[in-house]
Design a protein around this motif. Structure first.
Motif, mmCIF file in Angstrom:
data_model
loop_
_atom_site.group_PDB
_atom_site.id
_atom_site.type_symbol
_atom_site.label_atom_id
_atom_site.label_comp_id
_atom_site.label_asym_id
_atom_site.label_seq_id
_atom_site.Cartn_x
_atom_site.Cartn_y
_atom_site.Cartn_z
ATOM 1 N N UNK A 139 0.816 -1.211 0.000
ATOM 2 C CA UNK A 139 0.000 0.000 0.000
ATOM 3 C C UNK A 139 0.855 1.268 0.000
ATOM 4 N N UNK A 140 2.161 1.112 0.269
ATOM 5 C CA UNK A 140 3.089 2.243 0.194
ATOM 6 C C UNK A 140 3.621 2.457 -1.220
ATOM 7 N N UNK A 165 7.094 0.597 10.848
ATOM 8 C CA UNK A 165 7.641 -0.757 10.937
ATOM 9 C C UNK A 165 8.845 -0.932 10.012
ATOM 10 N N UNK A 166 8.785 -0.344 8.827
ATOM 11 C CA UNK A 166 9.860 -0.539 7.849
ATOM 12 C C UNK A 166 11.006 0.454 8.020
ATOM 13 N N UNK A 167 10.938 1.304 9.040
ATOM 14 C CA UNK A 167 12.009 2.268 9.284
ATOM 15 C C UNK A 167 13.338 1.544 9.539
ATOM 16 N N UNK A 168 14.337 1.910 8.804
ATOM 17 C CA UNK A 168 15.648 1.291 8.970
ATOM 18 C C UNK A 168 15.831 -0.022 8.250
ATOM 19 N N UNK A 169 14.824 -0.465 7.503
ATOM 20 C CA UNK A 169 14.936 -1.746 6.793
ATOM 21 C C UNK A 169 15.903 -1.632 5.621
ATOM 22 N N UNK A 170 16.711 -2.670 5.431
ATOM 23 C CA UNK A 170 17.581 -2.726 4.261
ATOM 24 C C UNK A 170 16.790 -3.066 3.011
ATOM 25 N N UNK A 171 15.687 -3.774 3.210
ATOM 26 C CA UNK A 171 14.870 -4.201 2.077
ATOM 27 C C UNK A 171 13.440 -4.416 2.567
ATOM 28 N N UNK A 172 12.465 -4.039 1.727
ATOM 29 C CA UNK A 172 11.048 -4.230 2.042
ATOM 30 C C UNK A 172 10.454 -5.133 0.965
ATOM 31 N N UNK A 173 9.966 -6.298 1.364
ATOM 32 C CA UNK A 173 9.363 -7.246 0.434
ATOM 33 C C UNK A 173 7.845 -7.166 0.584
ATOM 34 N N UNK A 184 11.907 1.401 -6.244
ATOM 35 C CA UNK A 184 13.228 1.569 -5.612
ATOM 36 C C UNK A 184 13.324 2.794 -4.713
ATOM 37 N N UNK A 185 12.548 3.830 -4.994
ATOM 38 C CA UNK A 185 12.587 5.029 -4.165
ATOM 39 C C UNK A 185 12.228 4.700 -2.727
ATOM 40 N N UNK A 186 11.304 3.751 -2.543
ATOM 41 C CA UNK A 186 10.844 3.369 -1.205
ATOM 42 C C UNK A 186 11.429 2.029 -0.757
ATOM 43 N N UNK A 187 12.406 1.518 -1.477
ATOM 44 C CA UNK A 187 13.068 0.234 -1.184
ATOM 45 C C UNK A 187 12.101 -0.944 -1.253
#
Length: 362
Positions: A139-140, A165-173, A184-187
């Motif tokens: 949804x992001x 929750x995704x703050x500091x994440x190296x990758x968001x699946x 890619x802008x939002x990982x």
């Protein structure tokens, strides 16, 4: 590589995703050193999870939805007030997660949509890469929009929570019903759902058929009243409903055509394979299971996340949305408008290759 899982224990979706990912990783020589599961007093972590994983499991108290008096849908104000009041009790949970990270020394932390895991990571383990997994992250995505005219204004709050929750994440699946470009802008990497091998195998099983009954799943037991009302008006149609009601017997048989089952995942999947159609409160995981098995699907969203799930799943006539458990809507949809999503099985079957690549390249 050594992975530590931190899992939101609400419902069954994040738990089954963690089970599937553990099997995938260990089958390719990796190790899941521990699973930390957030729970609350109002929920019992299902036995299918504790009995089905190989890694040691530890539990911590976390935030939770508070339902309205009808025990159907979360009450936003009650939920906020409860979690604000409960927040001092979360400090030991964060401390426990930090200690587990230190003692387990993982190479990667995998966060299945648990905010306390992110807090502990920020405070203790920023040098360890964290991968966040969940459908909510879709949804992001810049290409995903939820129209305000549909009554989904609350998705803004949901997105703020997902960003936290995704703050500091190296990758968001971001788990998705269908392929989409990455953001890619939002990982954000768009990935298939994590369906378990048992689900995938049922398409070749003799139990994969139209058994004539409607299968249902409802997280909150308050929806049982709606199911009972419909059953009383249509007593000849067999109904099998699963619920998260530990206070009742494992199987509560109302009469020969209506039974309520406490959540047993093997039995749930067996009945999913053999049902005529499926009704649920729009949790992502069971929607995907029904779509993979080509079952007509009706969703009764109980909160904003599930409303977004329903909006996404109904785009291609594989599912229909309803305000209540009026199973006539489902039967009418199955008869007139239902179309199998023929591309979904192939997308789901690509998960092993996709996830292995994303988990290893970190």
């Amino acid at each position: 590589m050594r992975y530590l899982f931190i899992i939101q224990g609400e419902g069954r979706g994040h738990l089954t995703q963690a089970m599937t990912l553990e099997r995938l990783l260990t089958s390719h020589g990796h190790e899941v050193v521990k699973m930390l599961v957030g729970k609350s007093e109002s929920r019992t972590v299902p036995a299918f999870f504790t009995n089905g994983v190989k890694a040691p499991v530890a539990y911590f108290e976390t935030m939770n939805f508070v339902t309205a008096s009808s025990d159907k849908r979360p009450d936003a104000l009650k939920t906020i007030l409860f979690n604000v009041t409960f927040s001092p009790k979360l400090v030991p949970s964060i401390s426990m997660i930090k200690n587990e990270i230190r003692s387990c020394s993982p190479d990667v932390i995998v966060n299945f949509y648990e905010l306390l895991g992110t807090v502990a990571h920020d405070l203790r383990a920023r040098d360890i890469p964290m991968i966040c997994i969940g459908h909510q992250f879709l949804f992001l995505h810049e290409d995903f929009s939820v129209p305000e005219y549909a009554g989904f204004e609350g998705h803004i709050a949901l997105n703020l929570f997902s960003k936290a929750i995704s703050n500091g994440a190296a990758k968001i699946l971001a788990l998705s019903f269908r392929p989409m470009p990455d953001d890619p802008k939002r990982k954000i990497k768009v990935v298939p759902p994590l369906l378990r091998p048992e689900v995938l195998a049922y398409r070749q099983s003799p139990e994969f058929r139209d058994g004539g009954y409607i299968l249902g799943y409802m997280l909150n037991a308050g929806f049982a009243e709606e199911v009972m009302d419909w059953h009383n008006a249509h007593p000849d149609i067999p109904l099998h409903f699963f619920w998260d009601n530990a206070a009742e017997a494992p199987v509560k048989e109302i009469d020969r055509n209506l039974s309520f089952y406490y959540l047993n995942d093997k039995e749930f999947l067996r009945q999913m394979a053999g049902c005529r159609a499926y009704a649920s409160t729009a949790g992502f995981e069971s929607i995907c299971e029904a779509m993979y098995l080509g079952k007509p699907l009706m969703m009764v969203p109980s909160h904003i996340e599930q409303k977004c799930n329903a909006y996404d799943a109904t785009k291609y006539n594989a599912a229909v949305e309803s305000e209540r458990f009026d199973l006539s809507v489902l039967l009418d949809f199955a008869e007139k408008d239902f179309k199998r999503d023929e591309g979904f099985p192939e997308w789901a079957l690509s998960a092993e290759e996709v996830f292995l690549r994303e988990m290893e390249n970190i």
